[in-house]
Design a protein around this motif. Sequence first.
Motif, PDB file in Angstrom:
ATOM      1  N   MET A   1      81.091   4.485  67.174  1.00 42.96           N
ATOM      2  CA  MET A   1      82.249   4.076  67.963  1.00 42.96           C
ATOM      3  C   MET A   1      83.238   3.271  67.125  1.00 42.96           C
ATOM      4  N   SER A   2      82.718   2.367  66.270  1.00 42.58           N
ATOM      5  CA  SER A   2      83.602   1.563  65.436  1.00 42.58           C
ATOM      6  C   SER A   2      84.373   2.442  64.457  1.00 42.58           C
ATOM      7  N   GLU A   3      83.730   3.542  64.012  1.00 41.67           N
ATOM      8  CA  GLU A   3      84.418   4.453  63.100  1.00 41.67           C
ATOM      9  C   GLU A   3      85.601   5.130  63.799  1.00 41.67           C
ATOM     10  N   LEU A   4      85.397   5.529  65.050  1.00 38.20           N
ATOM     11  CA  LEU A   4      86.489   6.146  65.813  1.00 38.20           C
ATOM     12  C   LEU A   4      87.609   5.142  66.054  1.00 38.20           C
ATOM     13  N   LEU A   5      87.238   3.904  66.321  1.00 36.98           N
ATOM     14  CA  LEU A   5      88.244   2.869  66.532  1.00 36.98           C
ATOM     15  C   LEU A   5      89.059   2.650  65.268  1.00 36.98           C
ATOM     16  N   ASN A   6      88.396   2.648  64.138  1.00 35.12           N
ATOM     17  CA  ASN A   6      89.110   2.494  62.873  1.00 35.12           C
ATOM     18  C   ASN A   6      90.057   3.668  62.623  1.00 35.12           C
ATOM     19  N   GLN A   7      89.610   4.873  62.972  1.00 39.22           N
ATOM     20  CA  GLN A   7      90.494   6.039  62.842  1.00 39.22           C
ATOM     21  C   GLN A   7      91.711   5.896  63.731  1.00 39.22           C
ATOM     22  N   ALA A   8      91.492   5.429  64.945  1.00 34.94           N
ATOM     23  CA  ALA A   8      92.600   5.262  65.883  1.00 34.94           C
ATOM     24  C   ALA A   8      93.604   4.236  65.369  1.00 34.94           C
ATOM     25  N   LYS A   9      93.086   3.140  64.820  1.00 33.57           N
ATOM     26  CA  LYS A   9      93.981   2.115  64.272  1.00 33.57           C
ATOM     27  C   LYS A   9      94.778   2.645  63.079  1.00 33.57           C
ATOM     28  N   ALA A  10      94.108   3.439  62.251  1.00 32.15           N
ATOM     29  CA  ALA A  10      94.798   4.008  61.091  1.00 32.15           C
ATOM     30  C   ALA A  10      95.847   5.017  61.513  1.00 32.15           C
ATOM     31  N   LEU A  11      95.617   5.647  62.664  1.00 25.63           N
ATOM     32  CA  LEU A  11      96.540   6.676  63.152  1.00 25.63           C
ATOM     33  C   LEU A  11      97.699   6.081  63.949  1.00 25.63           C
ATOM     34  N   ALA A  12      97.647   4.788  64.226  1.00 25.00           N
ATOM     35  CA  ALA A  12      98.647   4.146  65.081  1.00 25.00           C
ATOM     36  C   ALA A  12     100.092   4.415  64.661  1.00 25.00           C
ATOM     37  N   PRO A  13     100.445   4.305  63.367  1.00 25.38           N
ATOM     38  CA  PRO A  13     101.842   4.572  62.988  1.00 25.38           C
ATOM     39  C   PRO A  13     102.297   5.994  63.349  1.00 25.38           C
ATOM     40  N   GLU A  14     101.394   6.969  63.220  1.00 24.11           N
ATOM     41  CA  GLU A  14     101.764   8.338  63.556  1.00 24.11           C
ATOM     42  C   GLU A  14     101.901   8.512  65.063  1.00 24.11           C
ATOM     43  N   ILE A  15     101.042   7.845  65.811  1.00 25.04           N
ATOM     44  CA  ILE A  15     101.151   7.898  67.267  1.00 25.04           C
ATOM     45  C   ILE A  15     102.474   7.289  67.719  1.00 25.04           C
ATOM     46  N   VAL A  16     102.859   6.190  67.085  1.00 29.16           N
ATOM     47  CA  VAL A  16     104.146   5.562  67.393  1.00 29.16           C
ATOM     48  C   VAL A  16     105.295   6.526  67.059  1.00 29.16           C
ATOM     49  N   ARG A  17     105.179   7.211  65.923  1.00 27.70           N
ATOM     50  CA  ARG A  17     106.221   8.180  65.542  1.00 27.70           C
ATOM     51  C   ARG A  17     106.331   9.293  66.562  1.00 27.70           C
ATOM     52  N   TRP A  18     105.209   9.840  67.009  1.00 31.86           N
ATOM     53  CA  TRP A  18     105.229  10.883  68.037  1.00 31.86           C
ATOM     54  C   TRP A  18     105.881  10.359  69.309  1.00 31.86           C
ATOM     55  N   ARG A  19     105.463   9.171  69.709  1.00 31.84           N
ATOM     56  CA  ARG A  19     105.970   8.616  70.958  1.00 31.84           C
ATOM     57  C   ARG A  19     107.483   8.392  70.901  1.00 31.84           C
ATOM     58  N   ARG A  20     107.947   7.864  69.804  1.00 35.16           N
ATOM     59  CA  ARG A  20     109.384   7.565  69.715  1.00 35.16           C
ATOM     60  C   ARG A  20     110.222   8.834  69.636  1.00 35.16           C
ATOM     61  N   HIS A  21     109.713   9.857  68.973  1.00 32.53           N
ATOM     62  CA  HIS A  21     110.442  11.123  68.948  1.00 32.53           C
ATOM     63  C   HIS A  21     110.574  11.683  70.361  1.00 32.53           C
ATOM     64  N   ILE A  22     109.481  11.686  71.103  1.00 32.37           N
ATOM     65  CA  ILE A  22     109.510  12.202  72.469  1.00 32.37           C
ATOM     66  C   ILE A  22     110.390  11.316  73.348  1.00 32.37           C
ATOM     67  N   HIS A  23     110.325  10.003  73.108  1.00 39.30           N
ATOM     68  CA  HIS A  23     111.139   9.074  73.900  1.00 39.30           C
ATOM     69  C   HIS A  23     112.635   9.323  73.667  1.00 39.30           C
ATOM     70  N   GLU A  24     112.995   9.620  72.459  1.00 40.49           N
ATOM     71  CA  GLU A  24     114.399   9.858  72.137  1.00 40.49           C
ATOM     72  C   GLU A  24     114.910  11.186  72.693  1.00 40.49           C
ATOM     73  N   ASN A  25     113.992  12.096  72.965  1.00 37.00           N
ATOM     74  CA  ASN A  25     114.393  13.450  73.367  1.00 37.00           C
ATOM     75  C   ASN A  25     113.728  13.845  74.689  1.00 37.00           C
ATOM     76  N   PRO A  26     114.042  13.134  75.758  1.00 38.53           N
ATOM     77  CA  PRO A  26     113.375  13.378  77.041  1.00 38.53           C
ATOM     78  C   PRO A  26     113.884  14.651  77.716  1.00 38.53           C
ATOM     79  N   GLU A  27     112.975  15.293  78.434  1.00 37.23           N
ATOM     80  CA  GLU A  27     113.329  16.452  79.253  1.00 37.23           C
ATOM     81  C   GLU A  27     112.690  16.268  80.623  1.00 37.23           C
ATOM     82  N   VAL A  28     113.317  16.852  81.625  1.00 37.56           N
ATOM     83  CA  VAL A  28     112.967  16.553  83.010  1.00 37.56           C
ATOM     84  C   VAL A  28     112.244  17.720  83.676  1.00 37.56           C
TER      85      VAL A  28
END
Length: 221
Positions: free
Chosen positions: A1-28
Amino acid sequence: MSELLNQAKALAPEIVRWRRHIHENPEVSAVLPNTCAYVTAELRKMGYEPYPVGGGVVAMLDGQPDTKVILLRADMDALPMAEESGEPFASKNPHAAHTCGHDTHTAMLLGAAKILTTIRDEIPGTVKLLFQPAEETAQGAKAMIAEGVLKGVDAIYGAHIWGDFDAPYIDVSAGNRMACCDTFRITVEGSSTHGSTPHLGTDAIVAAASIIMNIQTYVSR
């Protein structure tokens, strides 16, 4: 479980990038061509073979055959309103904004999809990833179900961010959590009478008002 948590933390910048791209380009609602294309492209980079279903996107992670199928679900649609946050990644569409967090849900599921690829051989079953449109209009799930997206699925997990719940905690409880999107119609029929003899008629407006006020007590009483 700690290994998965570490992966998630390392992936955080990419998750933020995905989120902000989608946030900037919303569709209804159910028409999300750019969002679907973006999600599809990101999944393909991870090695998935996504395909369209009911206006959304589905991808499979095959584990051991003849075992359980678990579905992970996120919604993708924004709301038809302007954003006034002033953030550098604010919506570029003056008629739509991700004010309910579906951009976050989509990014979170992309993050889960990427992490799952690293433990594919350890998964005792199959994981189906579902990116749903039209959650706000209560039509997206129906469209995907009608096209058979739930066939063979044993369990479904969906996530929703909650502003009153402090990070990094999560809350998992049994039972219903959110309001249902079912609708119903009540027809109130009255009968007219002269204003001087209201007791001889049936006032549909007063009856309807009484119904509205008393329905609320079902929640609290």
